[in-house]
Design a protein around this motif. Structure first.
Motif, PDB file in Angstrom:
ATOM      1  N   VAL A 142       7.977  -3.260  -9.364  1.00 28.94           N
ATOM      2  CA  VAL A 142       7.347  -2.066  -8.529  1.00 28.94           C
ATOM      3  C   VAL A 142       7.711  -0.833  -9.526  1.00 28.94           C
ATOM      4  CG1 VAL A 142       6.351  -0.927  -6.837  1.00 28.94           C
ATOM      5  CG2 VAL A 142       6.663  -3.341  -6.577  1.00 28.94           C
ATOM      6  N   VAL A 143       6.912   0.108  -9.948  1.00 29.19           N
ATOM      7  CA  VAL A 143       7.331   1.212 -10.594  1.00 29.19           C
ATOM      8  C   VAL A 143       7.383   2.589  -9.337  1.00 29.19           C
ATOM      9  CG1 VAL A 143       6.647   2.879 -12.593  1.00 29.19           C
ATOM     10  CG2 VAL A 143       6.598   0.232 -12.748  1.00 29.19           C
ATOM     11  N   LYS A 144       8.163   3.333  -9.590  1.00 26.40           N
ATOM     12  CA  LYS A 144       8.371   4.480  -8.703  1.00 26.40           C
ATOM     13  C   LYS A 144       6.965   5.205  -8.675  1.00 26.40           C
ATOM     14  CE  LYS A 144      10.762   8.965  -8.093  1.00 26.40           C
ATOM     15  NZ  LYS A 144      11.709   9.843  -8.619  1.00 26.40           N
ATOM     16  N   ASN A 145       6.448   5.315  -7.295  1.00 27.96           N
ATOM     17  CA  ASN A 145       5.217   6.260  -6.979  1.00 27.96           C
ATOM     18  C   ASN A 145       4.250   5.296  -7.139  1.00 27.96           C
ATOM     19  OD1 ASN A 145       6.662   8.586  -6.112  1.00 27.96           O
ATOM     20  ND2 ASN A 145       6.567   9.395  -8.287  1.00 27.96           N
ATOM     21  N   GLU A 146       4.188   4.227  -7.477  1.00 29.61           N
ATOM     22  CA  GLU A 146       3.130   3.176  -7.525  1.00 29.61           C
ATOM     23  C   GLU A 146       3.189   2.400  -6.312  1.00 29.61           C
ATOM     24  OE1 GLU A 146       0.774   2.802  -9.989  1.00 29.61           O
ATOM     25  OE2 GLU A 146       1.730   4.471 -10.960  1.00 29.61           O
ATOM     26  N   GLY A 163       1.044  -1.170   0.122  1.00 29.79           N
ATOM     27  CA  GLY A 163      -0.103  -0.135  -0.105  1.00 29.79           C
ATOM     28  C   GLY A 163       0.769   1.273   0.121  1.00 29.79           C
ATOM     29  N   ASN A 164       2.107   1.274   0.538  1.00 35.50           N
ATOM     30  CA  ASN A 164       2.863   2.337   0.359  1.00 35.50           C
ATOM     31  C   ASN A 164       3.691   2.730  -1.041  1.00 35.50           C
ATOM     32  OD1 ASN A 164       2.647   2.649   3.254  1.00 35.50           O
ATOM     33  ND2 ASN A 164       4.639   2.115   3.807  1.00 35.50           N
ATOM     34  N   LYS A 165       3.819   3.749  -1.337  1.00 31.44           N
ATOM     35  CA  LYS A 165       4.474   3.991  -2.608  1.00 31.44           C
ATOM     36  C   LYS A 165       6.031   3.630  -2.583  1.00 31.44           C
ATOM     37  CE  LYS A 165       1.049   7.461  -4.038  1.00 31.44           C
ATOM     38  NZ  LYS A 165       0.906   8.659  -4.512  1.00 31.44           N
ATOM     39  N   ALA A 166       6.113   3.307  -3.979  1.00 33.02           N
ATOM     40  CA  ALA A 166       7.708   3.034  -4.172  1.00 33.02           C
ATOM     41  C   ALA A 166       8.497   4.182  -4.402  1.00 33.02           C
ATOM     42  CB  ALA A 166       7.776   1.831  -5.159  1.00 33.02           C
ATOM     43  N   SER A 167       9.604   4.237  -3.520  1.00 34.25           N
ATOM     44  CA  SER A 167      10.684   5.348  -3.893  1.00 34.25           C
ATOM     45  C   SER A 167      11.378   5.362  -5.164  1.00 34.25           C
ATOM     46  CB  SER A 167      11.527   5.502  -2.500  1.00 34.25           C
ATOM     47  OG  SER A 167      12.363   4.428  -2.276  1.00 34.25           O
ATOM     48  N   LYS A 223      17.894   0.597 -14.030  1.00 35.86           N
ATOM     49  CA  LYS A 223      19.084   0.932 -14.421  1.00 35.86           C
ATOM     50  C   LYS A 223      18.705   2.209 -15.620  1.00 35.86           C
ATOM     51  CE  LYS A 223      21.614  -2.973 -13.071  1.00 35.86           C
ATOM     52  NZ  LYS A 223      20.582  -4.028 -12.689  1.00 35.86           N
ATOM     53  N   ASN A 224      17.852   2.970 -15.246  1.00 34.78           N
ATOM     54  CA  ASN A 224      17.646   4.268 -16.211  1.00 34.78           C
ATOM     55  C   ASN A 224      17.530   5.265 -15.169  1.00 34.78           C
ATOM     56  OD1 ASN A 224      15.035   4.128 -15.276  1.00 34.78           O
ATOM     57  ND2 ASN A 224      14.456   2.853 -17.108  1.00 34.78           N
ATOM     58  N   LYS A 225      17.485   6.791 -16.001  1.00 35.84           N
ATOM     59  CA  LYS A 225      17.430   7.865 -15.217  1.00 35.84           C
ATOM     60  C   LYS A 225      15.738   7.959 -14.500  1.00 35.84           C
ATOM     61  CE  LYS A 225      21.045  10.252 -17.584  1.00 35.84           C
ATOM     62  NZ  LYS A 225      21.461  11.227 -18.445  1.00 35.84           N
ATOM     63  N   SER A 226      14.654   7.470 -15.333  1.00 32.00           N
ATOM     64  CA  SER A 226      13.444   7.515 -14.760  1.00 32.00           C
ATOM     65  C   SER A 226      13.290   6.752 -13.269  1.00 32.00           C
ATOM     66  CB  SER A 226      12.495   7.328 -15.910  1.00 32.00           C
ATOM     67  OG  SER A 226      12.520   5.927 -16.201  1.00 32.00           O
ATOM     68  N   GLY A 227      14.135   5.864 -13.421  1.00 31.97           N
ATOM     69  CA  GLY A 227      13.965   5.020 -12.074  1.00 31.97           C
ATOM     70  C   GLY A 227      14.529   5.724 -10.726  1.00 31.97           C
ATOM     71  N   LYS A 228      15.054   6.589 -10.989  1.00 32.87           N
ATOM     72  CA  LYS A 228      15.940   7.207  -9.618  1.00 32.87           C
ATOM     73  C   LYS A 228      14.850   7.699  -8.644  1.00 32.87           C
ATOM     74  CE  LYS A 228      20.072   8.590 -11.552  1.00 32.87           C
ATOM     75  NZ  LYS A 228      21.150   9.356 -11.877  1.00 32.87           N
ATOM     76  N   HIS A 233       7.108  -7.481   4.049  1.00 36.48           N
ATOM     77  CA  HIS A 233       7.305  -6.461   3.825  1.00 36.48           C
ATOM     78  C   HIS A 233       8.318  -6.790   2.213  1.00 36.48           C
ATOM     79  CE1 HIS A 233      10.956  -6.997   6.277  1.00 36.48           C
ATOM     80  NE2 HIS A 233      11.635  -6.409   5.157  1.00 36.48           N
ATOM     81  N   TYR A 234       8.771  -5.443   1.582  1.00 32.49           N
ATOM     82  CA  TYR A 234       9.464  -5.804   0.653  1.00 32.49           C
ATOM     83  C   TYR A 234      10.645  -4.931   0.673  1.00 32.49           C
ATOM     84  CZ  TYR A 234       5.097  -6.732  -2.036  1.00 32.49           C
ATOM     85  OH  TYR A 234       3.858  -7.158  -2.487  1.00 32.49           O
ATOM     86  N   GLU A 235      11.774  -5.710  -0.028  1.00 29.80           N
ATOM     87  CA  GLU A 235      13.321  -5.115   0.033  1.00 29.80           C
ATOM     88  C   GLU A 235      13.467  -5.047  -1.403  1.00 29.80           C
ATOM     89  OE1 GLU A 235      15.820  -6.929   2.500  1.00 29.80           O
ATOM     90  OE2 GLU A 235      14.642  -6.646   4.349  1.00 29.80           O
ATOM     91  N   LEU A 236      14.108  -3.904  -1.811  1.00 33.16           N
ATOM     92  CA  LEU A 236      14.539  -3.738  -3.205  1.00 33.16           C
ATOM     93  C   LEU A 236      15.961  -4.785  -3.324  1.00 33.16           C
ATOM     94  CD1 LEU A 236      14.485  -1.854  -5.988  1.00 33.16           C
ATOM     95  CD2 LEU A 236      16.154  -0.353  -4.777  1.00 33.16           C
ATOM     96  N   VAL A 237      16.131  -5.538  -4.660  1.00 36.51           N
ATOM     97  CA  VAL A 237      17.088  -6.147  -4.638  1.00 36.51           C
ATOM     98  C   VAL A 237      17.517  -6.013  -6.090  1.00 36.51           C
ATOM     99  CG1 VAL A 237      16.327  -8.181  -3.228  1.00 36.51           C
ATOM    100  CG2 VAL A 237      15.721  -8.067  -5.599  1.00 36.51           C
TER     101      VAL A 237
END
Length: 59
Positions: free
Chosen positions: A31-35, A6-10, A54-59, A46-50
């Motif tokens: 998961v896409v940023k802000n979704e 339910g929280n948004k991805a950074s 690797k693109n500029k839009s994913g920052k 919970h989720y952990e980024l693994v």
């Protein structure tokens, strides 16, 4: 901010589902940023980024 359902991805990328005591499940979700993060199969997970995107839009 924690990576709970339910929280948004950074950041965009592959997130692994992790148990309440840190045990890895081996299951990943893209998961896409802000979704919002999708629901987990069991409570208190919970989720952990693994693998960040690797693109500029994913920052």
């Amino acid at each position: 901010m924690t990576n709970k359902p339910g929280n948004k991805a950074s950041r965009s990328g592959q997130y692994e589902i992790v148990g309440p005591r840190g045990g890895r499940t081996g299951k990943e979700r893209t998961v896409v940023k802000n979704e919002p993060f999708p629901p987990t199969p069991k409570a208190n997970q919970h989720y952990e980024l693994v693998d960040p995107t690797k693109n500029k839009s994913g920052k």
